[in-house]
Design a protein around this motif. Structure first.
Motif, PDB file in Angstrom:
ATOM      1  N   GLU A 102      -7.346   3.068   9.948  1.00 39.90           N
ATOM      2  CA  GLU A 102      -7.393   4.447   9.421  1.00 39.90           C
ATOM      3  C   GLU A 102      -7.970   5.412  10.456  1.00 39.90           C
ATOM      4  O   GLU A 102      -7.530   6.554  10.568  1.00 39.90           O
ATOM      5  CB  GLU A 102      -8.244   4.509   8.146  1.00 39.90           C
ATOM      6  CG  GLU A 102      -7.501   3.995   6.928  1.00 39.90           C
ATOM      7  CD  GLU A 102      -8.451   3.656   5.795  1.00 39.90           C
ATOM      8  OE1 GLU A 102      -9.594   4.159   5.778  1.00 39.90           O
ATOM      9  OE2 GLU A 102      -8.040   2.858   4.926  1.00 39.90           O
TER      10      GLU A 102
ATOM     11  N   PHE B 111      -9.245  -2.653   7.931  1.00 35.10           N
ATOM     12  CA  PHE B 111      -8.382  -1.554   7.487  1.00 35.10           C
ATOM     13  C   PHE B 111      -8.917  -0.200   7.963  1.00 35.10           C
ATOM     14  O   PHE B 111      -8.152   0.655   8.403  1.00 35.10           O
ATOM     15  CB  PHE B 111      -8.216  -1.581   5.958  1.00 35.10           C
ATOM     16  CG  PHE B 111      -7.185  -2.579   5.513  1.00 35.10           C
ATOM     17  CD1 PHE B 111      -5.827  -2.252   5.558  1.00 35.10           C
ATOM     18  CD2 PHE B 111      -7.547  -3.848   5.082  1.00 35.10           C
ATOM     19  CE1 PHE B 111      -4.861  -3.173   5.166  1.00 35.10           C
ATOM     20  CE2 PHE B 111      -6.579  -4.776   4.697  1.00 35.10           C
ATOM     21  CZ  PHE B 111      -5.240  -4.440   4.736  1.00 35.10           C
TER      22      PHE B 111
ATOM     23  N   ILE C  71      -1.980  -1.119  15.877  1.00 35.77           N
ATOM     24  CA  ILE C  71      -1.780  -1.120  14.421  1.00 35.77           C
ATOM     25  C   ILE C  71      -1.254  -2.468  13.919  1.00 35.77           C
ATOM     26  O   ILE C  71      -1.788  -3.056  12.973  1.00 35.77           O
ATOM     27  CB  ILE C  71      -0.817   0.030  14.025  1.00 35.77           C
ATOM     28  CG1 ILE C  71      -1.479   1.384  14.321  1.00 35.77           C
ATOM     29  CG2 ILE C  71      -0.407  -0.074  12.553  1.00 35.77           C
ATOM     30  CD1 ILE C  71      -0.556   2.576  14.215  1.00 35.77           C
TER      31      ILE C  71
ATOM     32  N   LEU D 135      -0.461   1.946   4.389  1.00 36.55           N
ATOM     33  CA  LEU D 135      -1.592   1.088   4.762  1.00 36.55           C
ATOM     34  C   LEU D 135      -2.454   0.807   3.542  1.00 36.55           C
ATOM     35  O   LEU D 135      -2.926  -0.322   3.352  1.00 36.55           O
ATOM     36  CB  LEU D 135      -2.420   1.764   5.859  1.00 36.55           C
ATOM     37  CG  LEU D 135      -3.519   0.880   6.466  1.00 36.55           C
ATOM     38  CD1 LEU D 135      -2.899  -0.206   7.347  1.00 36.55           C
ATOM     39  CD2 LEU D 135      -4.507   1.714   7.272  1.00 36.55           C
TER      40      LEU D 135
ATOM     41  N   LEU E  71       3.618  -3.327   8.637  1.00 38.92           N
ATOM     42  CA  LEU E  71       2.802  -2.616   9.634  1.00 38.92           C
ATOM     43  C   LEU E  71       3.661  -1.899  10.667  1.00 38.92           C
ATOM     44  O   LEU E  71       3.265  -0.858  11.200  1.00 38.92           O
ATOM     45  CB  LEU E  71       1.841  -3.595  10.311  1.00 38.92           C
ATOM     46  CG  LEU E  71       0.687  -4.057   9.413  1.00 38.92           C
ATOM     47  CD1 LEU E  71      -0.019  -5.259  10.027  1.00 38.92           C
ATOM     48  CD2 LEU E  71      -0.302  -2.912   9.178  1.00 38.92           C
TER      49      LEU E  71
ATOM     50  N   VAL F 241       4.322   1.339   9.199  1.00 40.70           N
ATOM     51  CA  VAL F 241       3.136   2.184   9.344  1.00 40.70           C
ATOM     52  C   VAL F 241       3.098   2.781  10.753  1.00 40.70           C
ATOM     53  O   VAL F 241       2.900   3.994  10.937  1.00 40.70           O
ATOM     54  CB  VAL F 241       1.844   1.368   9.084  1.00 40.70           C
ATOM     55  CG1 VAL F 241       0.604   2.180   9.422  1.00 40.70           C
ATOM     56  CG2 VAL F 241       1.795   0.884   7.634  1.00 40.70           C
TER      57      VAL F 241
END
Ligand code: ASP
Ligand code: MG
Length: 435
Positions: free
Chosen positions: A104, A100, A122, A70, A51, A54
């Motif tokens: 997004e 999730f 996040i 992700l 993460l 990400v």
């Protein structure tokens, strides 16, 4: 009638890394069925690292790689869940999907001004996922478990990535949320590492902060004992990944544990001990591979004696600061330097000064050192030596100290009656003998 004693368990990422690991944890918890138990979980395996990638991609403007990474994590999660349950319970699949999707959605907007804020929104996903999965699995395995959102319990200030706990509020929230669930005969399972601000923005407590979360719950609930379940038999004299011949310490005082963890003994998050010490709650570090082992008990000082113990902290930098006008550093500058150290959140592990220079050894985190150097630039000349190790030996003997120095360049040393610390040039990770 006295309330029944309550225990707090913390399970880290390694103990939840895949479906068999989660099944094993449920097996351990079966032995505690019917007890008043609060369970704190970390993110599974290396999820937090994934993460972080990400978060970096998104804040760096690479939204597509962020989405891609992700979605890989989503797929891997659903594979684990499939293995765990056979058929995935629809409510769990929906709950995970919502989590999730909430990340997004972040990607639809440009990054905020604050990397630390975006990071927390996040990276907190990891604990939310793992806690939903483990709670669902415990219920499935016949252990009634209530899922609790730690963000409704742990209130922090808005120092993102290092939230400072607001204790009185947190105490109130935990005490109203947890006991009714336990009274209903359920385990209470919640996330480590995360909290929230008064405006309900998610914060995190710093990497490896789940131990600290468990200590917060233990403190607020007056736990009888807190246990951290790990992949080692207990607290060892040194990190077994770096050294041979390490041995387990059966008992240790809070003070000793604070000293060792502060200087990089990565076994427990350094902030964990203080809340426990304040209420004399024993901490047991025990092995999920050997659940009946006694582990290490950390509690009040009982005049224990200790063998030499070694902690190695990596990613250290030595910042040498001298004045541009050749005045002595100590004269009026120390306060100014400390102010800049505070504003840039430099984490100082060691300090030494001479007449014209001031040396600090700090954790080399993101761009903090560069920002510090810029801030002081006008008056001070700075040089930075990176990629160093800080080796701390408590209860040292000269033999152990000599063996640690061997083959390395030592840049700084500090000695106190029980402790020796040295800053050395990092060497490749090779096993060193005989600690
Ligand atoms: N998942 C977080 C981390 O890896 C918190 C923790 O594991 O304690 O840093
Ligand atoms: Mg961890």
């Amino acid at each position: 009638m006295f309330p029944q004693p309550l225990d707090v368990f913390k399970f880290g990422g390694a103990s939840l890394k895949d479906a068999p690991a989660i099944r094993h944890v449920a097996g351990i918890l079966k032995n505690f069925a019917g007890e008043r138990l609060v369970i704190i979980v970390s993110a599974m395996g290396k999820t937090t690292n994934a993460l972080e990638t990400v978060a970096r991609a998104y804040t760096g403007g690479d939204v597509e790689p962020a989405r891609q990474k992700l979605s890989e994590l989503h797929n891997a999660t659903m594979t684990t869940v499939g293995e765990l349950f056979g058929t995935t319970p629809p409510e769990l699949a929906a709950g995970l999907n919502d989590l999730f999707v909430s990340v997004e959605w972040i990607f639809d907007d440009p990054p905020s001004e604050s990397y630390d804020y975006d990071y927390d929104q996040i990276v907190s996903l990891g604990e939310l996922i793992s806690s939903q999965i483990v709670a669902a699995y415990l219920n499935h395995a016949g252990l009634p478990t209530a899922w609790l959102d730690a963000r409704d319990c742990i209130l922090t200030d808005n120092t993102y990535r290092e939230g400072w706990v607001q204790w009185p509020e947190t105490q109130d929230r935990i005490n109203s949320a947890v006991p009714p669930l336990l009274d209903a005969g359920k385990f209470v399972l919640t996330q480590g590492f995360i909290g929230s601000t008064t405006e309900n923005f998610t914060t995190t407590l710093g990497r490896e902060g789940s131990d600290y979360s468990a200590a917060i719950f233990s403190y607020c609930l007056d736990a009888r004992e807190m246990s951290i379940w790990k992949d080692v038999p207990g607290v060892l004299t040194a990190d077994p990944r770096l050294f041979d011949n390490v041995s387990k310490i059966d008992r240790m005082s809070y003070k000793e544990a604070i000293e060792m963890t502060y200087y990089g003994a990565s076994i427990i998050h350094p902030k964990t001990i203080k809340p426990l010490q304040n209420k004399s709650i024993p901490l047991r570090v025990r092995s999920f591979e050997d659940p009946t082992g006694t582990g290490t008990e950390i509690s009040a000082d009982a005049g224990d004696t200790y063998p030499p113990m070694v902690a190695v902290e990596r990613d250290q930098a030595l910042v040498n600061i001298s004045t541009r006008d050749f005045s002595f550093v100590a004269e009026h500058h120390i306060r100014e330097l400390f102010e800049h150290i505070t504003t840039t959140r430099l984490q100082v592990n060691m300090m030494q000064n001479t007449a014209i220079s001031f040396n600090v050894v700090v954790n080399d985190i993101d761009d903090r050192i560069d920002r510090f150097c810029q801030l002081v630039e006008e008056k001070f000349k700075t040089t930075v030596d990176r990629d160093l190790e800080l080796i701390t030996i408590r209860h040292y003997t000269n033999d152990v100290a000599d063996s640690m120095r061997r083959g390395k360049v030592q840049l700084l040393e500090g000695r106190m009656p029980l402790t020796i610390q040295m800053v050395v040039k990092e060497v490749p990770v090779i096993k060193r003998k005989d600690v």
